[in-house]
Each structure stands twice: as structure tokens, then as C-alpha cells.
Write an enzyme that holds these catalytic residues in place. Structure first.
Site, PDB file in Angstrom:
ATOM      1  N   PRO A 147     -11.777  -7.531  -8.901  1.00 59.76           N
ATOM      2  CA  PRO A 147     -12.484  -8.794  -8.676  1.00 59.76           C
ATOM      3  C   PRO A 147     -11.612  -9.985  -9.062  1.00 59.76           C
ATOM      4  CG  PRO A 147     -13.350  -7.654 -10.616  1.00 59.76           C
ATOM      5  CD  PRO A 147     -12.407  -6.714  -9.948  1.00 59.76           C
ATOM      6  N   GLN A 201     -19.620  -7.964  -7.429  1.00 60.49           N
ATOM      7  CA  GLN A 201     -19.578  -8.001  -8.899  1.00 60.49           C
ATOM      8  C   GLN A 201     -20.629  -8.982  -9.412  1.00 60.49           C
ATOM      9  OE1 GLN A 201     -16.434  -9.759 -11.354  1.00 60.49           O
ATOM     10  NE2 GLN A 201     -16.288  -7.833 -12.491  1.00 60.49           N
ATOM     11  N   TYR A 206     -17.993 -12.238 -20.948  1.00 64.70           N
ATOM     12  CA  TYR A 206     -19.214 -12.816 -20.385  1.00 64.70           C
ATOM     13  C   TYR A 206     -20.441 -12.197 -21.065  1.00 64.70           C
ATOM     14  CZ  TYR A 206     -15.905 -14.986 -17.287  1.00 64.70           C
ATOM     15  OH  TYR A 206     -14.852 -15.734 -16.817  1.00 64.70           O
ATOM     16  N   ARG A 244     -18.040  -2.668 -15.083  1.00 62.33           N
ATOM     17  CA  ARG A 244     -16.709  -3.081 -15.544  1.00 62.33           C
ATOM     18  C   ARG A 244     -16.772  -3.490 -17.015  1.00 62.33           C
ATOM     19  NH1 ARG A 244     -11.891  -7.228 -13.673  1.00 62.33           N
ATOM     20  NH2 ARG A 244     -10.448  -5.503 -13.421  1.00 62.33           N
TER      21      ARG A 244
END
Ligand SMILES: Cc1cc2nc3c(=O)[nH]c(=O)nc-3n(C[C@H](O)[C@H](O)[C@H](O)COP(=O)(O)O)c2cc1C
Length: 370
Positions: free
Chosen positions: A25, A100, A189, A236
Site C-alpha cells: 500500500p 487497505q 495508526y 497488516r
């Protein structure tokens, strides 16, 4: 050394991949200011359709999780329609693409969310600074930078909202024609903020022990699995990354808990960022890959500073099943063919990594023999 291992087919969940070169990504910020995918994005992705699998750039599931100028979202019908054009172009070119799904949590600047504070597990700011939105009338090439702020500590209702947003994002991704979804649990994140001990100081059921810190991820997986079959869900993670003020006191144990959770839910793959050389992030002193292999039977994609030879030898050694490439995909739309034939790789112009239109995005040529 032979690079053949990289070009063997691979079954990942419900998909048959023709090779093991995964497009990582890459946020490229070519959507509209309202976060709707644009026609130039479908050209870009279709150019790269011979990857075994494309993982889309990070795509926000909720406005509160969107803090990147011109990055795409997937929370409304216009965004779904924009993405549908992209997935159709990739499929028409013979490719496969996962979305994603992203929520930036504490890393969203108030500038993006009407001056509100962003949300995070604990009131601790990210380290460093990030791109602010382009001021009205500003024509400079680069975006202004601003430091991260201290987020508002999430309530139970905030947590439920994020979980529901992931479920809705997954449903919208299916409506947009994606082949599957990758839950973005990496790179500092919101999910990573809950996973890692340095950023999660909560004293409720979502903080403290590893079992508690993986709880949000488990709830998000369940919400996503309510919309998408597990064989079309990837995850991920980057448990050893310390970028943006991340850190964990026991990444190996955390990795085992993440792997066990993915195994329980029968996820298609785990995409581990564990570089073999420093660059995008530091090469970890204590790699966790073996801990993941021990608990997760699905596909393992490894990422970080690979070339054709290191990718092939890592697959041949059985450590990973496939390798993803990030930066090399920027300037090499035909990366699969270049890696297979040993053609030289073009170098990306990083001035256009996150800004611009076609230039530095869709105008990199394919390799031609002299
Ligand atoms: C321009 C750029 C954008 C990126 N955007 C994302 C993203 O949207 N989501 C993500 O998980 N990682 C993102 N990454 C990280 C890459 O997917 C990858 O992990 C990193 O580039 C290391 O792999 P490489 O050595 O093959 O480049 C980005 C990296 C770069 C350089």
C-alpha cells in the site's frame, strides 16, 4: 541466484495469485480534496495489474480517521463509485486488488476535522509532524507541516464507533468491487496505537495486558468478518516499528497474540512490515517473523527493503510466502517483469510521492530494451 521462487503461483485465501510480488500500500494523495478517488488513480493501478496482488493505498473508513490531504476514503457513495472505477480497471487489466482500511486515530490534525481533537487510546501525541491541508489559494509545491497534537482519550462509544466504521468500510469495499480488504494495523495508526504499550496507557478492558491491547483489533476483525468472508481479509502489522513515537515492551509476545487472533478468525494473510535493511523504518534488532510463523498458518507477506534476490531467498527459505514492494513500485509500473528479468529499476522522484497529478505518478515508463 535464481529468483524463481518469487514467480511461483500462490493461493491466498480465496484468490489464486500468478506470482508472489505484492504491491505494498502506497499513499499517493491523488484523490479529490473530498477524498474521492479520481480517474488518474485507475490509470496508476491498472498499470501495475500484473502484481500478484495490489494492496490499495490506505483508505479511511471514517472522517474522524482521515488526516491526509487528498488521500481517499470509503465512507460514502461517491467514494465507493470512484473506487469501483479503479477495481474495474484493475480487473479488466487482469489484476487483483484489496482495499487497505485505515483510521489514523491520534495522527489526525485538527485541521482535517473541523478543529476537533483527534481520538486515540491515551492522551499522548504522536512524535514529529505531518502534512496539513493545503491553505486556500496556496500554490507552493509542498504542503505545510504541523506537529501532531495530544488526542482525546477514547470513550467506549468512540471505540464502538471505530469498530462499526471498519465494518461499514469493509461492506463498502465489497460494493466497490475489491477482491478483499486489508485491515491497516501498522505504522502507528489507530489499531497500532492500541496494540503497542507505549501509546496505550488505558486501565480499562482495552489497555494493560496484551490480551487487552489486542481487543480492539479482535473486535474490528469480527466487524469486518461480518461483511467479508475471512478468506478475503488480510491484516497488516508493524509490531517492531518505533516511527512516530511508537514502541512496545515485548514485540515478540505481541506478535504471537496478533498471529493467534488472525489464526482463530482464519484470515487470508498477515502482512508483516519487518525490513531486512533500514530505510522506510529501522531494521529491528529482534525480528518477530519466526514468532508469527509459529502461530499463524495462513499466508505471510513480508515487507521492507527487499530486492528480487532477497525476496526469492526469503520465500525459498520458507520464512515468508510472498514479498511486498513499496518504494520500488513508485517508478516501476512493470516491477514484476523487471524483477523477473533482472532489468534495472528506475528511481522514484520523491518530490512527487505525495503531491501532484500525473507527473511522478502515471508517467514512469515501462522498461524497454536498448
Ligand atoms: C510514499 C509512501 C506511501 C506509503 N503509504 C502507505 C500506506 O498507505 N499504507 C501502508 O500500510 N504503508 C504505506 N507505506 C509503507 C510501504 O507500504 C512499505 O511498508 C515501505 O515503503 C517499505 O517497503 P519498501 O522497502 O519495499 O519500500 C508507504 C510508503 C511510502 C514510501
Amino acid at each position: 541466484m535464481s529468483v524463481d521462487a518469487l514467480f511461483q503461483p500462490l493461493k491466498v485465501g480465496t484468490l489464486d495469485l500468478p506470482n508472489r510480488v505484492i504491491m505494498a500500500p502506497l499513499t499517493r494523495a491523488r484523490a479529490t480534496e473530498q477524498h474521492v478517488p479520481t480517474p488518474v488513480q485507475l490509470v496508476y493501478y491498472a498499470q501495475r495489474a500484473d502484481a500478484g496482488l495490489i494492496v490499495s493505498e490506505a483508505t479511511a473508513v471514517h472522517p474522524m480517521g482521515m488526516g491526509w490531504y487528498r488521500a481517499p476514503g470509503i465512507w460514502n457513495a461517491e467514494m465507493v463509485a470512484g473506487w469501483r472505477a479503479v477495481t474495474e480497471a484493475v480487473h479488466a487489466a487482469g489484476g487483483r486488488i484489496y482495499a487497505q482500511l485505515w483510521h489514523m486515530g491520534r495522527l489526525v490534525l485538527p485541521d482535517y476535522i473541523g478543529g476537533q481533537l483527534p481520538i486515540g487510546p491515551s492522551p499522548i501525541a504522536g512524535e514529529g509532524e505531518t502534512f496539513a491541508p493545503r491553505p486556500e489559494g496556496d500554490t507552493s509545491h509542498f504542503l505545510p507541516m504541523k506537529p501532531y497534537v495530544v488526542p482525546r482519550e477514547m470513550t467506549q462509544a468512540d471505540i464502538e464507533g471505530v469498530v462499526a466504521a471498519y465494518g461499514m468500510g469493509a461492506r463498502n469495499a465489497m460494493a466497490a468491487g475489491f477482491d478483499g480488504v486489508e485491515i491497516h494495523g501498522a505504522n502507528g495508526y489507530i489499531i497500532d496505537q492500541f496494540l503497542q504499550s507505549k501509546t496505550n496507557r488505558r486501565t480499562d478492558a482495552y489497555g494493560g495486558s496484551i490480551a487487552n491491547r489486542v481487543r480492539l483489533l479482535g473486535e474490528i476483525i469480527e466487524a469486518v468478518a461480518g461483511e467479508v468472508e475471512p478468506g478475503r481479509i488480510g491484516l497488516r502489522v508493524s509490531p517492531t516499528s518505533e516511527r512516530k513515537g511508537m514502541g512496545d515492551d515485548n514485540p515478540a509476545a505481541l506478535t504471537e497474540a496478533i498471529g493467534a487472533l488472525a489464526q482463530d478468525h482464519g484470515l487470508a494473510y498477515i502482512h508483516l512490515i519487518e525490513p531486512i535493511a533500514s530505510g522506510f523504518m529501522e531494521k529491528p534488532d529482534y525480528p518477530v517473523m519466526d514468532h508469527l510463523r509459529a502461530v499463524f498458518a495462513g499466508t505471510i507477506i513480508q515487507n521492507g527493503s527487499f530486492d528480487a534476490e532477497t525476496a526469492a531467498s526469503t520465500i525459498a527459505s520458507g520464512k515468508a510466502d510472498a514479498i511486498s514492494f513499496g518504494r520500488p513500485y513508485i517508478a516501476n509500473p512493470d516491477l514484476v517483469s523487471r524483477l523477473r528479468h533482472g532489468y534495472p529499476l528506475a528511481q522514484a522522484d520523491f518530490d512527487y510521492a505525495y503531491v501532484g497529478e500525473d507527473k511522478g505518478y502515471t508517467d514512469y515508463p515501462r522498461h524497454t530494451a536498448e
